[in-house]
Design a protein around this motif. Structure first.
Motif, PDB file in Angstrom:
ATOM      1  N   TRP A 187       0.835  -1.192   0.000  1.00 24.53           N
ATOM      2  CA  TRP A 187       0.000   0.000   0.000  1.00 24.53           C
ATOM      3  C   TRP A 187       0.876   1.250   0.000  1.00 24.53           C
ATOM      4  O   TRP A 187       1.814   1.381   0.781  1.00 24.53           O
ATOM      5  N   MET A 188       0.569   2.183  -0.893  1.00 20.02           N
ATOM      6  CA  MET A 188       1.288   3.451  -0.969  1.00 20.02           C
ATOM      7  C   MET A 188       0.276   4.587  -1.004  1.00 20.02           C
ATOM      8  O   MET A 188      -0.813   4.434  -1.549  1.00 20.02           O
ATOM      9  N   THR A 189       0.662   5.725  -0.449  1.00 22.97           N
ATOM     10  CA  THR A 189      -0.156   6.929  -0.523  1.00 22.97           C
ATOM     11  C   THR A 189       0.707   8.061  -1.055  1.00 22.97           C
ATOM     12  O   THR A 189       1.917   8.092  -0.827  1.00 22.97           O
ATOM     13  N   VAL A 190       0.086   9.001  -1.737  1.00 22.94           N
ATOM     14  CA  VAL A 190       0.850  10.053  -2.398  1.00 22.94           C
ATOM     15  C   VAL A 190       1.599  10.932  -1.404  1.00 22.94           C
ATOM     16  O   VAL A 190       2.717  11.402  -1.689  1.00 22.94           O
ATOM     17  N   ASP A 191       1.021  11.133  -0.209  1.00 24.16           N
ATOM     18  CA  ASP A 191       1.673  11.988   0.772  1.00 24.16           C
ATOM     19  C   ASP A 191       2.334  11.206   1.899  1.00 24.16           C
ATOM     20  O   ASP A 191       2.852  11.797   2.857  1.00 24.16           O
ATOM     21  N   GLY A 192       2.352   9.873   1.784  1.00 23.07           N
ATOM     22  CA  GLY A 192       2.969   9.040   2.798  1.00 23.07           C
ATOM     23  C   GLY A 192       4.393   8.662   2.437  1.00 23.07           C
ATOM     24  O   GLY A 192       4.865   8.921   1.329  1.00 23.07           O
ATOM     25  N   PRO A 193       5.119   8.042   3.374  1.00 23.04           N
ATOM     26  CA  PRO A 193       6.513   7.683   3.131  1.00 23.04           C
ATOM     27  C   PRO A 193       6.644   6.571   2.098  1.00 23.04           C
ATOM     28  O   PRO A 193       5.830   5.652   2.051  1.00 23.04           O
ATOM     29  N   ASP A 194       7.661   6.673   1.275  1.00 22.11           N
ATOM     30  CA  ASP A 194       7.924   5.626   0.301  1.00 22.11           C
ATOM     31  C   ASP A 194       9.400   5.237   0.355  1.00 22.11           C
ATOM     32  O   ASP A 194      10.215   5.937   0.971  1.00 22.11           O
ATOM     33  N   GLU A 195       9.731   4.149  -0.296  1.00 19.98           N
ATOM     34  CA  GLU A 195      11.110   3.661  -0.284  1.00 19.98           C
ATOM     35  C   GLU A 195      12.032   4.621  -1.031  1.00 19.98           C
ATOM     36  O   GLU A 195      11.674   5.161  -2.083  1.00 19.98           O
ATOM     37  N   CYS A 196      13.242   4.774  -0.507  1.00 19.79           N
ATOM     38  CA  CYS A 196      14.175   5.710  -1.127  1.00 19.79           C
ATOM     39  C   CYS A 196      14.902   5.097  -2.321  1.00 19.79           C
ATOM     40  O   CYS A 196      15.869   5.677  -2.819  1.00 19.79           O
ATOM     41  N   ARG A 197      14.403   3.964  -2.825  1.00 21.45           N
ATOM     42  CA  ARG A 197      14.927   3.393  -4.065  1.00 21.45           C
ATOM     43  C   ARG A 197      14.822   4.404  -5.205  1.00 21.45           C
ATOM     44  O   ARG A 197      15.637   4.383  -6.136  1.00 21.45           O
ATOM     45  N   HIS A 198      13.825   5.271  -5.157  1.00 20.60           N
ATOM     46  CA  HIS A 198      13.628   6.263  -6.216  1.00 20.60           C
ATOM     47  C   HIS A 198      14.888   7.097  -6.444  1.00 20.60           C
ATOM     48  O   HIS A 198      15.171   7.500  -7.573  1.00 20.60           O
ATOM     49  N   LEU A 199      15.637   7.358  -5.381  1.00 21.02           N
ATOM     50  CA  LEU A 199      16.818   8.199  -5.504  1.00 21.02           C
ATOM     51  C   LEU A 199      17.961   7.451  -6.183  1.00 21.02           C
ATOM     52  O   LEU A 199      18.813   8.068  -6.831  1.00 21.02           O
ATOM     53  N   LEU A 200      17.990   6.137  -6.060  1.00 18.22           N
ATOM     54  CA  LEU A 200      19.006   5.333  -6.734  1.00 18.22           C
ATOM     55  C   LEU A 200      18.703   5.179  -8.224  1.00 18.22           C
ATOM     56  O   LEU A 200      19.609   4.924  -9.023  1.00 18.22           O
ATOM     57  N   LEU A 201      17.437   5.332  -8.586  1.00 22.47           N
ATOM     58  CA  LEU A 201      17.077   5.230  -9.999  1.00 22.47           C
ATOM     59  C   LEU A 201      17.825   6.262 -10.831  1.00 22.47           C
ATOM     60  O   LEU A 201      18.166   6.010 -11.988  1.00 22.47           O
ATOM     61  N   GLN A 202      18.103   7.425 -10.257  1.00 19.66           N
ATOM     62  CA  GLN A 202      18.789   8.466 -11.009  1.00 19.66           C
ATOM     63  C   GLN A 202      20.188   8.047 -11.444  1.00 19.66           C
ATOM     64  O   GLN A 202      20.750   8.615 -12.375  1.00 19.66           O
ATOM     65  N   SER A 203      20.750   7.049 -10.777  1.00 16.76           N
ATOM     66  CA  SER A 203      22.061   6.514 -11.165  1.00 16.76           C
ATOM     67  C   SER A 203      21.926   5.235 -11.993  1.00 16.76           C
ATOM     68  O   SER A 203      22.922   4.635 -12.382  1.00 16.76           O
ATOM     69  N   PHE A 204      20.687   4.798 -12.231  1.00 18.21           N
ATOM     70  CA  PHE A 204      20.384   3.589 -13.002  1.00 18.21           C
ATOM     71  C   PHE A 204      21.053   2.353 -12.407  1.00 18.21           C
ATOM     72  O   PHE A 204      21.523   1.463 -13.122  1.00 18.21           O
ATOM     73  N   VAL A 205      21.049   2.287 -11.075  1.00 16.99           N
ATOM     74  CA  VAL A 205      21.556   1.110 -10.376  1.00 16.99           C
ATOM     75  C   VAL A 205      20.575   0.754  -9.261  1.00 16.99           C
ATOM     76  O   VAL A 205      20.734   1.155  -8.115  1.00 16.99           O
ATOM     77  N   ASP A 206      19.552  -0.008  -9.609  1.00 16.27           N
ATOM     78  CA  ASP A 206      18.564  -0.368  -8.599  1.00 16.27           C
ATOM     79  C   ASP A 206      17.753  -1.562  -9.070  1.00 16.27           C
ATOM     80  O   ASP A 206      17.569  -1.779 -10.270  1.00 16.27           O
ATOM     81  N   HIS A 207      17.248  -2.337  -8.081  1.00 23.79           N
ATOM     82  CA  HIS A 207      16.464  -3.534  -8.398  1.00 23.79           C
ATOM     83  C   HIS A 207      15.056  -3.216  -8.873  1.00 23.79           C
ATOM     84  O   HIS A 207      14.323  -4.136  -9.264  1.00 23.79           O
ATOM     85  N   THR A 208      14.638  -1.970  -8.852  1.00 20.43           N
ATOM     86  CA  THR A 208      13.335  -1.632  -9.423  1.00 20.43           C
ATOM     87  C   THR A 208      13.257  -2.108 -10.869  1.00 20.43           C
ATOM     88  O   THR A 208      12.233  -2.660 -11.308  1.00 20.43           O
TER      89      THR A 208
END
Length: 422
Positions: A187-208
């Motif tokens: 479950w995710m909400t737009v204003d709730g906490p989410d995983e910081c994997r999003h920040l690793l995406l900018q380096s294109f090194v992530d399991h997403t």
């Protein structure tokens, strides 16, 4: 493909896929991903009016990923559309973040003091802890909408009118429209906490990327990379987002940080690590079901046995790496929490975390946590069903692969579950 979680997409998506496949049969198929690298970069420049992507090392990861999409993935036409949109968004984020740092270089000197990272196996109470800790006014978290479009966090009253907030809300609605069962799984909400994997995406090194599609060559490349530059960028993006309130403590969550613990500690040497624990053989089928659910959105069906093998290898290695790094680190930097404690009394569990790290426990923080807990009972978002056999997971092999981890933390074998409430 075989699949324990092949999904029947909504009618508009099926129509889109049918039209695109008909066009492909007529020789009007989509451009190969590997041939669209320059076009993706140019589109991001055009969308933002910016042209500085910063450190160019991200280009290698992007290139490897694009080739893997072409040669190995089973993306549906709609899945290809989603991937292109997501890649464009990541590139636009890089441009905007670089510009923000250039305009306010003092941001890169802001402190990120004693951030708290919640690690551990998925389905072991990490999400509940994350949401609870987010309620404390002393803490700040990476909200979903700012993870999706990083920038200095504006005043709360302005969020609803922010174009980025609106776009993130629509993205979540689309996700749960495509597969409503994902609400019970994650479950995710737009204003709730989410995983910081999003920040690793900018380096294109992530399991997403390899969770959402079958891209084994990308996985092999990614797992061989030095993750320290990506975590340095992760830290600096947090500085940007939290720049209006640098005094607040960051609380972040992402299970995969365990695999990259050395790199994380290189950027956050004073990090406070909470590791949750649960019988891996019980939660691994649930993890596979989660990955299969996401991948079905992109590929239509899944090779369930391949997902089982991939996730078993990933998490067995992750636990071993975590144990090795922890053996070389100060013990007081870590706090271990059994899943059963989180389930039985989550407020007491959080209080123990605060006591261990010397964080101030306040009536305002406790009241907010208790209110959130009362409003979000277990099962609020439905029931998640899964089966180890669907993913060719062998109990004996799981016991063997996680024997060292289970012994280190004294984890008992749980009765095999096939459902949980979200």
């Amino acid at each position: 493909m075989t699949g324990a979680r092949a999904r029947r997409h909504p009618l508009p998506v099926r129509i889109f896929d049918g039209v695109q496949r008909a066009l492909a049969a007529l020789g009007r198929g989509p451009t190969k991903f590997v041939d669209s690298e320059s076009a993706l970069l140019d589109a991001a420049r055009k969308a933002t009016g910016l042209d500085d992507f910063g450190d160019s090392r991200f280009r290698e990861g992007l290139r490897v990923l694009l080739r893997a999409y072409d040669e190995e993935s089973h993306l549906s036409p709609f899945g290809r559309l989603m991937v292109r949109g997501e890649l464009a968004k990541v590139l636009e984020n890089r441009l905007r973040v670089e510009r923000a740092w250039q305009q306010s270089p003092e941001i890169l000197e802001l402190p990120v003091r004693r951030p708290l990272f919640i690690l551990g196996l998925p389905r072991s109470g990490t999400t509940a802890l994350h949401f609870l800790l987010a309620q404390d006014p002393a803490n700040q978290v990476l909200e979903y909408w700012l993870a999706a479009a990083p920038g200095p966090r504006p005043p709360r009253a302005s969020w609803a009118g922010d174009a980025r907030f609106k776009a993130a809300r629509q993205a979540l609605r689309l996700t749960y429209y495509l597969d409503p069962t994902l609400k019970a799984i994650h479950w995710m909400t737009v204003d709730g906490p989410d995983e910081c994997r999003h920040l690793l995406l900018q380096s294109f090194v992530d399991h997403t990327f390899d969770s959402n599609a079958s891209v084994p060559s990308y996985t092999k490349w990614f797992e061989a990379q030095d993750m320290r530059p990506a975590y340095a960028r992760h830290r600096d993006v947090l500085r940007l987002i939290g720049s209006p309130t640098p005094e607040r403590r960051w609380v972040l969550k992402y299970p995969a940080h365990l695999r990259n613990l050395r790199a994380l500690l290189a950027s956050y040497p004073d990090a406070c690590i909470v590791q949750t624990h649960r019988d891996p053989a019980n939660v691994l089928p649930s993890i596979c079901s989660l990955v299969a659910g996401w991948r079905s959105l992109y590929e239509g069906g899944v090779d369930a046995a391949a997902i089982g093998r991939q996730q078993l290898d990933l998490y067995a290695e992750m636990m071993e790496t975590g144990l090795e790094v922890r053996s070389q680190s100060p013990s007081e930097q870590f706090f271990d929490l059994d899943f059963r404690e989180v389930l039985a009394d989550p407020i007491a569990a959080v209080r123990r975390i605060y006591a261990h790290f010397g964080f101030e426990w306040t009536p305002a923080g406790e009241s907010a946590m208790r209110r959130w807990h009362a409003e979000n009972p277990q099962g609020k978002h439905g029931e998640h069903r899964y089966n180890a056999a669907d993913y060719a997971l062998n109990p004996a092999e799981m016991d063997e692969r996680f024997a060292g981890y289970r012994a280190r933390f004294g984890l008992p074998r749980e009765a095999q579950a096939e459902r949980e409430t979200g």
